[in-house]
Design a protein around this motif. Sequence first.
Motif, PDB file in Angstrom:
ATOM      1  N   SER A  32       0.817  -1.214   0.000  1.00 33.72           N
ATOM      2  CA  SER A  32       0.000   0.000   0.000  1.00 33.72           C
ATOM      3  C   SER A  32       0.849   1.261   0.000  1.00 33.72           C
ATOM      4  O   SER A  32       0.342   2.357  -0.268  1.00 33.72           O
ATOM      5  CB  SER A  32      -0.918   0.014   1.224  1.00 33.72           C
ATOM      6  OG  SER A  32      -0.162   0.036   2.429  1.00 33.72           O
ATOM      7  N   ASP A  33       2.154   1.100   0.300  1.00 31.20           N
ATOM      8  CA  ASP A  33       2.994   2.276   0.530  1.00 31.20           C
ATOM      9  C   ASP A  33       4.076   2.506  -0.529  1.00 31.20           C
ATOM     10  O   ASP A  33       4.793   3.500  -0.450  1.00 31.20           O
ATOM     11  CB  ASP A  33       3.648   2.189   1.907  1.00 31.20           C
ATOM     12  CG  ASP A  33       4.409   0.886   2.139  1.00 31.20           C
ATOM     13  OD1 ASP A  33       4.306  -0.025   1.291  1.00 31.20           O
ATOM     14  OD2 ASP A  33       5.108   0.780   3.167  1.00 31.20           O
ATOM     15  N   PRO A  91       1.259   4.493  -3.678  1.00 32.41           N
ATOM     16  CA  PRO A  91      -0.039   4.611  -3.003  1.00 32.41           C
ATOM     17  C   PRO A  91      -1.219   4.905  -3.928  1.00 32.41           C
ATOM     18  O   PRO A  91      -2.291   4.303  -3.775  1.00 32.41           O
ATOM     19  CB  PRO A  91       0.182   5.752  -2.009  1.00 32.41           C
ATOM     20  CG  PRO A  91       1.656   5.780  -1.785  1.00 32.41           C
ATOM     21  CD  PRO A  91       2.261   5.384  -3.087  1.00 32.41           C
ATOM     22  N   GLU A  92      -1.048   5.812  -4.876  1.00 31.35           N
ATOM     23  CA  GLU A  92      -2.172   6.161  -5.750  1.00 31.35           C
ATOM     24  C   GLU A  92      -2.564   4.978  -6.633  1.00 31.35           C
ATOM     25  O   GLU A  92      -3.746   4.712  -6.848  1.00 31.35           O
ATOM     26  CB  GLU A  92      -1.811   7.377  -6.606  1.00 31.35           C
ATOM     27  CG  GLU A  92      -1.654   8.662  -5.795  1.00 31.35           C
ATOM     28  CD  GLU A  92      -1.344   9.855  -6.677  1.00 31.35           C
ATOM     29  OE1 GLU A  92      -1.290   9.690  -7.920  1.00 31.35           O
ATOM     30  OE2 GLU A  92      -1.136  10.958  -6.119  1.00 31.35           O
ATOM     31  N   ALA A 103      -2.012   1.799  -5.930  1.00 27.68           N
ATOM     32  CA  ALA A 103      -2.600   0.784  -5.057  1.00 27.68           C
ATOM     33  C   ALA A 103      -4.064   1.103  -4.765  1.00 27.68           C
ATOM     34  O   ALA A 103      -4.925   0.212  -4.789  1.00 27.68           O
ATOM     35  CB  ALA A 103      -1.810   0.694  -3.754  1.00 27.68           C
ATOM     36  N   GLU A 104      -4.357   2.366  -4.511  1.00 32.08           N
ATOM     37  CA  GLU A 104      -5.734   2.766  -4.219  1.00 32.08           C
ATOM     38  C   GLU A 104      -6.637   2.514  -5.421  1.00 32.08           C
ATOM     39  O   GLU A 104      -7.779   2.061  -5.265  1.00 32.08           O
ATOM     40  CB  GLU A 104      -5.765   4.240  -3.832  1.00 32.08           C
ATOM     41  CG  GLU A 104      -7.137   4.731  -3.404  1.00 32.08           C
ATOM     42  CD  GLU A 104      -7.124   6.171  -2.929  1.00 32.08           C
ATOM     43  OE1 GLU A 104      -8.217   6.728  -2.720  1.00 32.08           O
ATOM     44  OE2 GLU A 104      -6.028   6.742  -2.765  1.00 32.08           O
ATOM     45  N   ARG A 105      -6.129   2.768  -6.604  1.00 29.05           N
ATOM     46  CA  ARG A 105      -6.927   2.533  -7.815  1.00 29.05           C
ATOM     47  C   ARG A 105      -7.235   1.043  -7.982  1.00 29.05           C
ATOM     48  O   ARG A 105      -8.357   0.666  -8.310  1.00 29.05           O
ATOM     49  CB  ARG A 105      -6.180   3.058  -9.041  1.00 29.05           C
ATOM     50  CG  ARG A 105      -6.941   2.876 -10.345  1.00 29.05           C
ATOM     51  CD  ARG A 105      -6.152   3.411 -11.519  1.00 29.05           C
ATOM     52  NE  ARG A 105      -6.747   2.991 -12.785  1.00 29.05           N
ATOM     53  CZ  ARG A 105      -6.164   3.133 -13.964  1.00 29.05           C
ATOM     54  NH1 ARG A 105      -4.957   3.705 -14.049  1.00 29.05           N
ATOM     55  NH2 ARG A 105      -6.763   2.711 -15.064  1.00 29.05           N
ATOM     56  N   VAL A 149      -7.335  -1.287  -5.636  1.00 29.65           N
ATOM     57  CA  VAL A 149      -8.279  -1.686  -4.580  1.00 29.65           C
ATOM     58  C   VAL A 149      -9.698  -1.269  -4.956  1.00 29.65           C
ATOM     59  O   VAL A 149     -10.651  -2.048  -4.800  1.00 29.65           O
ATOM     60  CB  VAL A 149      -7.861  -1.074  -3.227  1.00 29.65           C
ATOM     61  CG1 VAL A 149      -8.957  -1.281  -2.183  1.00 29.65           C
ATOM     62  CG2 VAL A 149      -6.560  -1.691  -2.737  1.00 29.65           C
ATOM     63  N   ASP A 150      -9.848  -0.050  -5.485  1.00 31.10           N
ATOM     64  CA  ASP A 150     -11.175   0.448  -5.855  1.00 31.10           C
ATOM     65  C   ASP A 150     -11.787  -0.368  -6.985  1.00 31.10           C
ATOM     66  O   ASP A 150     -12.987  -0.680  -6.959  1.00 31.10           O
ATOM     67  CB  ASP A 150     -11.083   1.917  -6.268  1.00 31.10           C
ATOM     68  CG  ASP A 150     -10.847   2.848  -5.088  1.00 31.10           C
ATOM     69  OD1 ASP A 150     -11.018   2.395  -3.936  1.00 31.10           O
ATOM     70  OD2 ASP A 150     -10.468   4.014  -5.318  1.00 31.10           O
ATOM     71  N   GLN A 191     -12.815  -7.774  -2.195  1.00 27.62           N
ATOM     72  CA  GLN A 191     -12.195  -6.900  -1.202  1.00 27.62           C
ATOM     73  C   GLN A 191     -10.704  -7.168  -1.123  1.00 27.62           C
ATOM     74  O   GLN A 191     -10.260  -8.319  -1.094  1.00 27.62           O
ATOM     75  CB  GLN A 191     -12.848  -7.122   0.164  1.00 27.62           C
ATOM     76  CG  GLN A 191     -12.518  -6.066   1.188  1.00 27.62           C
ATOM     77  CD  GLN A 191     -13.350  -6.216   2.454  1.00 27.62           C
ATOM     78  OE1 GLN A 191     -13.968  -7.255   2.685  1.00 27.62           O
ATOM     79  NE2 GLN A 191     -13.378  -5.182   3.280  1.00 27.62           N
ATOM     80  N   THR A 247       1.311  -2.036   4.310  1.00 29.76           N
ATOM     81  CA  THR A 247       2.616  -1.389   4.325  1.00 29.76           C
ATOM     82  C   THR A 247       3.710  -2.428   4.543  1.00 29.76           C
ATOM     83  O   THR A 247       3.431  -3.581   4.907  1.00 29.76           O
ATOM     84  CB  THR A 247       2.709  -0.362   5.459  1.00 29.76           C
ATOM     85  OG1 THR A 247       2.613  -1.052   6.719  1.00 29.76           O
ATOM     86  CG2 THR A 247       1.575   0.666   5.371  1.00 29.76           C
TER      87      THR A 247
END
Length: 262
Positions: A191-192, A195-196, A198-200, A202-203, A211, A216
């Motif tokens: 996740s670290d 980060p951006e 990883a967030e995409r 996950v979404d 899920q 980190t």
Amino acid sequence: MTTNPQPPLPIDTSKAHPARVYDWLLGGKGNYPVDEAVGEKLPPEARDAARQNRQFMHRAAAWLAMQGIDQFLDIGTGIPTEPNLHQIVQNLVPSAKVVYTDNDPIVLRHAEALLISGPGGATDYIQADVRDPAAIVQHARHILEFDRPIALSLIALIHFITDEQDAHGIVRALIDTLPSGSYLILSHAASDLFPELAERVVDEYAKGGIQLAFRTRAEVERFFDGLVLVPPGLVTATDWFTSPRDPEPEDSGIYAGVARIR
């Protein structure tokens, strides 16, 4: 040989499944439109991550086989993509025994056709969920000798288990069943690192009903608590080499490590 065939179970093609999305990312054909729909929305780096995971597994499994480890418990197997883990290790140790586990019925159908052991070793497959480690171990005891070292392989799996589902406790429960001299092979999405990105990812998985729990470096390192990390330690998947590495460096959003159980 392959042992203990299991009856076919229905495949739910109305929902995306991590094993089938992973298969799509690797260019496989064991997936459905619902899985492809998730994969197509992922950034191109997701394909790179899938490939990097497989390559790390190949290197780690081969290294362990060369250390004399001849028993492997691979949880979260996914749809078979050659070379599979048993092909890697039985090429080096023909008598090696491998137990594969996944919770998608389609993996069972592919496993029975493709996860065929060499004549001197054995492969087995159980449809089970890592969230029930006791059931996995109970079955694996029919093939593997739990009084001798076993390599536990958790490749790109535990980031599908949330903290609420006790990811660290599940891994610890599996480790605690293994004798001294066994090994843990683990890769896990970060996740670290990016980060951006990883967030995409996950979404997009969440939109497909899957899920994710990217973590980190410190959170991933906890899976190795009390174990002895093999050099180079906990690094990115593309940096895990026990011999001179590839000349071309490559970014990776995946943490990977191999550790010996004391």
